[in-house]
Scaffold this motif. Structure first.
Motif, PDB file in Angstrom:
ATOM      1  N   GLU A 162       0.830  -1.215   0.000  1.00 41.10           N
ATOM      2  CA  GLU A 162       0.000   0.000   0.000  1.00 41.10           C
ATOM      3  C   GLU A 162       0.857   1.254   0.000  1.00 41.10           C
ATOM      4  OE1 GLU A 162      -3.089   0.312  -0.415  1.00 41.10           O
ATOM      5  OE2 GLU A 162      -3.910  -1.687  -0.102  1.00 41.10           O
ATOM      6  N   GLU A 163       1.929   1.205   0.744  1.00 37.96           N
ATOM      7  CA  GLU A 163       2.832   2.357   0.806  1.00 37.96           C
ATOM      8  C   GLU A 163       3.474   2.620  -0.554  1.00 37.96           C
ATOM      9  OE1 GLU A 163       6.991   2.531   2.829  1.00 37.96           O
ATOM     10  OE2 GLU A 163       5.534   3.209   4.344  1.00 37.96           O
ATOM     11  N   LEU A 164       3.941   1.562  -1.194  1.00 34.87           N
ATOM     12  CA  LEU A 164       4.570   1.703  -2.505  1.00 34.87           C
ATOM     13  C   LEU A 164       3.566   2.218  -3.537  1.00 34.87           C
ATOM     14  CD1 LEU A 164       7.071   1.318  -4.258  1.00 34.87           C
ATOM     15  CD2 LEU A 164       6.376  -1.062  -4.624  1.00 34.87           C
ATOM     16  N   ALA A 165       2.331   1.720  -3.479  1.00 37.54           N
ATOM     17  CA  ALA A 165       1.302   2.181  -4.417  1.00 37.54           C
ATOM     18  C   ALA A 165       1.028   3.664  -4.220  1.00 37.54           C
ATOM     19  CB  ALA A 165       0.022   1.372  -4.219  1.00 37.54           C
ATOM     20  N   PHE A 166       0.990   4.113  -2.971  1.00 32.16           N
ATOM     21  CA  PHE A 166       0.783   5.531  -2.654  1.00 32.16           C
ATOM     22  C   PHE A 166       1.921   6.384  -3.215  1.00 32.16           C
ATOM     23  CE2 PHE A 166       1.426   8.925   0.674  1.00 32.16           C
ATOM     24  CZ  PHE A 166       0.361   9.726   0.285  1.00 32.16           C
ATOM     25  N   LEU A 167       3.160   5.961  -2.990  1.00 34.85           N
ATOM     26  CA  LEU A 167       4.314   6.715  -3.484  1.00 34.85           C
ATOM     27  C   LEU A 167       4.320   6.781  -5.012  1.00 34.85           C
ATOM     28  CD1 LEU A 167       7.064   5.296  -1.090  1.00 34.85           C
ATOM     29  CD2 LEU A 167       6.029   7.575  -1.003  1.00 34.85           C
ATOM     30  N   ARG A 168       3.942   5.688  -5.667  1.00 38.55           N
ATOM     31  CA  ARG A 168       3.962   5.664  -7.128  1.00 38.55           C
ATOM     32  C   ARG A 168       2.852   6.530  -7.726  1.00 38.55           C
ATOM     33  NH1 ARG A 168       5.690  -0.693  -8.352  1.00 38.55           N
ATOM     34  NH2 ARG A 168       7.906  -0.357  -7.866  1.00 38.55           N
ATOM     35  N   LYS A 169       1.729   6.647  -7.012  1.00 36.62           N
ATOM     36  CA  LYS A 169       0.681   7.565  -7.468  1.00 36.62           C
ATOM     37  C   LYS A 169       1.174   9.002  -7.424  1.00 36.62           C
ATOM     38  CE  LYS A 169      -3.416   4.843  -6.194  1.00 36.62           C
ATOM     39  NZ  LYS A 169      -4.583   4.787  -5.274  1.00 36.62           N
ATOM     40  N   ILE A 170       1.878   9.354  -6.353  1.00 41.52           N
ATOM     41  CA  ILE A 170       2.448  10.705  -6.242  1.00 41.52           C
ATOM     42  C   ILE A 170       3.462  10.933  -7.353  1.00 41.52           C
ATOM     43  CG2 ILE A 170       3.719  12.291  -4.761  1.00 41.52           C
ATOM     44  CD1 ILE A 170       2.715  10.624  -2.365  1.00 41.52           C
ATOM     45  N   ALA A 171       4.322   9.950  -7.576  1.00 39.52           N
ATOM     46  CA  ALA A 171       5.344  10.070  -8.618  1.00 39.52           C
ATOM     47  C   ALA A 171       4.710  10.247  -9.996  1.00 39.52           C
ATOM     48  CB  ALA A 171       6.252   8.834  -8.602  1.00 39.52           C
TER      49      ALA A 171
END
Length: 305
Positions: free
Chosen positions: A121-130
């Motif tokens: 979930e954390e990685l998905a959140f960061l990739r959405k921001i990116a």
């Protein structure tokens, strides 16, 4: 007019830029409010407004991202040519809530599985921001990243290379990553931009003086100096960087640089090297390609007279 009637004004809070002909129709969202109304009809599109906006974006617009484990907000700050904010705060472009579970594990789930789900979930959140940063920050001058905790540093490797290369600092803040956090990080933009500008000025003076020192080894050097040579080099499009002492600066030099696609640097005599340039040269240029100094002297323009 048919296309115009289909547009919802609420979707264009800063106005709209529209290009239409029989073959195509393009609608653009300006980042900042349009200063005036303009209607132009001719055989070609007048893209001067778009060109000016791109120049401002590349030179004076800075991106800001704030994030933590709960949310992320991003926006831009536009500075004036003097390095001061042209608006009093950051313009928010987007906001995203996280869906990351807390670090406290609920019963009935193994620690390993819980940690794996949380990391996902954390990685998905960061990739959405990116992904949004890639969409919003194309061609921007620099990017500042801020927030509480480690999330801001975890974001950096997820950013696309063209955005990551523009990150100039990472800032710790003591508030949430909502609008308040965005404005708090935005207050650092003028200082960061000033340091970047001073570094660029120092680098171009060093480069100019290095090229001057090498002129004896080349019949056609990659540098010129003096008003006559520099004006001639500008007019043939040979100048990459125009370097002008503050005592010699004028709108004419700035206009010539803009017309020829050269980068304009105005130098204040504040360091030993900048004083050497200002007193010894006044006006000079780093060239895109080698040009015979005699040709430039003969072709010296009106600016030198």
């Amino acid at each position: 007019m048919a296309l115009w009637s289909q547009l919802d004004p609420r979707s264009f809070p800063n106005g709209v830029v529209m290009f239409c002909c029989k073959e195509l129709a393009e609608v653009l969202h300006p980042l900042q409010p349009l200063p005036h109304h303009m209607f132009s009809c001719g055989r070609t599109f007048d893209t001067s407004l778009v060109s000016e906006a791109l120049e401002v974006r590349q030179s004076f617009t800075h991106g800001v991202i704030v994030l933590d484990g709960d949310e992320a907000t991003w926006g831009v700050v536009q500075l004036s040519s003097q390095g001061k904010p042209s608006i009093h705060s950051a313009t928010q472009l987007g906001h995203l809530y996280a869906n990351i579970p807390s670090r406290t594990r609920r019963g009935g789930q193994s620690a390993t599985r819980y940690a794996r789900n949380r990391d996902g979930e954390e990685l998905a959140f960061l990739r959405k921001i990116a992904e949004r940063a890639s969409e919003e920050f194309g061609g921007i001058r620099s990017v500042l990243v801020g927030g509480r905790g480690d999330m801001k540093r975890k974001l950096l490797p997820e950013l696309p290379q063209q955005v990551r290369e523009r990150v100039v600092c990472v800032i710790d803040i003591g508030c949430s990553a909502g609008p308040e956090g965005l404005q708090k990080v935005a207050t650092h933009v003028p200082e960061v931009a000033g340091k970047s500008r001073r570094r660029a000025l120092d680098e171009v003076v060093v480069r100019f003086l290095e090229l001057v020192a090498e002129t004896d080894a080349h019949e056609a050097p990659l540098v010129c100096y003096g008003e006559a040579q520099t004006a001639a080099a500008l007019r043939i499009g040979a100048v990459e960087h125009l370097v002008v002492a503050s005592s010699h600066s004028s709108a004419d030099w700035a206009d010539l640089a803009k017309d020829s696609g050269a980068t304009y640097f105005e130098i204040e005599p504040t360091t030993e090297l900048s004083l050497r340039f200002c007193q010894g040269y006044g006006v000079g240029a780093c060239l895109r390609y080698a040009v015979d100094p005699e040709f430039l002297e003969i072709s010296g323009g009106d600016l030198a007279s």
